[in-house]
Design an enzyme around this catalytic site. Sequence first.
Site, PDB file in Angstrom:
ATOM      1  N   ASP A 120       0.855  -1.189   0.000  1.00 18.28           N
ATOM      2  CA  ASP A 120       0.000   0.000   0.000  1.00 18.28           C
ATOM      3  C   ASP A 120       0.890   1.238   0.000  1.00 18.28           C
ATOM      4  O   ASP A 120       1.419   1.610  -1.044  1.00 18.28           O
ATOM      5  CB  ASP A 120      -0.945  -0.074   1.205  1.00 18.28           C
ATOM      6  CG  ASP A 120      -1.978   1.039   1.238  1.00 18.28           C
ATOM      7  OD1 ASP A 120      -2.084   1.780   0.251  1.00 18.28           O
ATOM      8  OD2 ASP A 120      -2.671   1.193   2.259  1.00 18.28           O
ATOM      9  N   ARG A 183     -10.236 -11.236   8.617  1.00 21.30           N
ATOM     10  CA  ARG A 183      -9.023 -11.869   8.094  1.00 21.30           C
ATOM     11  C   ARG A 183      -9.317 -13.287   7.602  1.00 21.30           C
ATOM     12  O   ARG A 183      -8.642 -13.812   6.732  1.00 21.30           O
ATOM     13  CB  ARG A 183      -7.947 -11.969   9.184  1.00 21.30           C
ATOM     14  CG  ARG A 183      -7.380 -10.649   9.663  1.00 21.30           C
ATOM     15  CD  ARG A 183      -6.120 -10.922  10.491  1.00 21.30           C
ATOM     16  NE  ARG A 183      -5.669  -9.786  11.279  1.00 21.30           N
ATOM     17  CZ  ARG A 183      -4.883  -8.821  10.828  1.00 21.30           C
ATOM     18  NH1 ARG A 183      -4.474  -8.831   9.586  1.00 21.30           N
ATOM     19  NH2 ARG A 183      -4.497  -7.844  11.616  1.00 21.30           N
TER      20      ARG A 183
HETATM   21  P1  IMP Z   1       1.611   0.040   4.095  1.00 19.28           P
HETATM   22  O1  IMP Z   1       0.778   1.287   4.023  1.00 19.28           O
HETATM   23  O2  IMP Z   1       2.095  -0.387   2.732  1.00 19.28           O
HETATM   24  O3  IMP Z   1       2.715   0.166   5.101  1.00 19.28           O
HETATM   25  O4  IMP Z   1       0.634  -1.088   4.622  1.00 19.28           O
HETATM   26  C1  IMP Z   1       0.449  -1.230   5.993  1.00 19.28           C
HETATM   27  C2  IMP Z   1      -0.504  -2.315   6.330  1.00 19.28           C
HETATM   28  O5  IMP Z   1      -1.794  -1.757   6.194  1.00 19.28           O
HETATM   29  C3  IMP Z   1      -0.505  -3.551   5.447  1.00 19.28           C
HETATM   30  O6  IMP Z   1       0.425  -4.486   5.891  1.00 19.28           O
HETATM   31  C4  IMP Z   1      -1.905  -4.044   5.687  1.00 19.28           C
HETATM   32  O7  IMP Z   1      -1.930  -4.838   6.850  1.00 19.28           O
HETATM   33  C5  IMP Z   1      -2.679  -2.766   5.909  1.00 19.28           C
HETATM   34  N1  IMP Z   1      -3.485  -2.392   4.736  1.00 19.28           N
HETATM   35  C6  IMP Z   1      -3.166  -1.608   3.689  1.00 19.28           C
HETATM   36  N2  IMP Z   1      -4.186  -1.533   2.808  1.00 19.28           N
HETATM   37  C7  IMP Z   1      -5.180  -2.311   3.332  1.00 19.28           C
HETATM   38  C8  IMP Z   1      -6.503  -2.657   2.897  1.00 19.28           C
HETATM   39  O8  IMP Z   1      -7.015  -2.278   1.820  1.00 19.28           O
HETATM   40  N3  IMP Z   1      -7.203  -3.476   3.732  1.00 19.28           N
HETATM   41  C9  IMP Z   1      -6.716  -3.945   4.902  1.00 19.28           C
HETATM   42  N4  IMP Z   1      -5.498  -3.657   5.336  1.00 19.28           N
HETATM   43  C10 IMP Z   1      -4.737  -2.846   4.563  1.00 19.28           C
HETATM   44 MG    MG Z   2      -3.671  -4.577   9.056  1.00 17.33          MG
END
Ligand code: IMP
Ligand code: MG
Length: 200
Positions: A120, A183
């Site tokens: 993300d 989950r």
């Molecule tokens: P990051 O923003 O790439 O650091 O992502 C952080 C965490 O946010 C990921 O490991 C997921 O656990 C969670 N995450 C990001 N996007 C989503 C989503 O669309 N649904 C659920 N969890 C998300």
């Molecule tokens: Mg999460």
Amino acid sequence: MTATKKSAANSGLRASRNLDDDIEEILLTQKDIAQRVAEMGKAIENDYRGKPLVLVGILRGGLVFLSDLTRAIAIPHSFDMAGASSYGTGTTSSGRVQITKDVEVDLRGKHVIVCEDIYDSGRTLAAIRDLLRVHHPASVEVAAFLYKKVKKRVAEVEIKYKGYDIEDKFVVGYGLDYSEMYRNLPYVGVLKRSVYEGGK
Ligand code: IMP
Ligand code: MG
């Protein structure tokens, strides 16, 4: 803070008794997921044959993907889990990633593939990649089951193995949660807005 980054742990989220009722749209079925994970496993097998390989899943969302991926890879390898959390107080995204669990398997000289549910903002993967480098692995690559097409990443991370591209929507299932729920859904779906906007 976006609604999607808000944890409802403290806001009394009640998931419906039938979790499917909270899903707007199914993006990936159980069958889609199984097919793609099998392909990813074969690709990894071909790339790492004869090399010492360790899969490192990121808690907690990456656990489901890791457990399928490890069984789709027939060459010898081991796996471990690392933990990261991007939440400060639990209700707001701190913007910083805290490492909550380090790996225990010896990574020195090994080829590591980090297994994450979703790419993300990139913060989590960047932090884990940096953490793992401290253990002197031979290489570190990333397998992300979902690749969110966001307009702007906070941290760019090269994703060697990608499951599916998805639009910038909040999704749950296959390890991905909202407020630690959903989950266990065997598919990936878009959560109804009413669930996190309190309009149920
Ligand atoms: P990051 O923003 O790439 O650091 O992502 C952080 C965490 O946010 C990921 O490991 C997921 O656990 C969670 N995450 C990001 N996007 C989503 C989503 O669309 N649904 C659920 N969890 C998300
Ligand atoms: Mg999460």
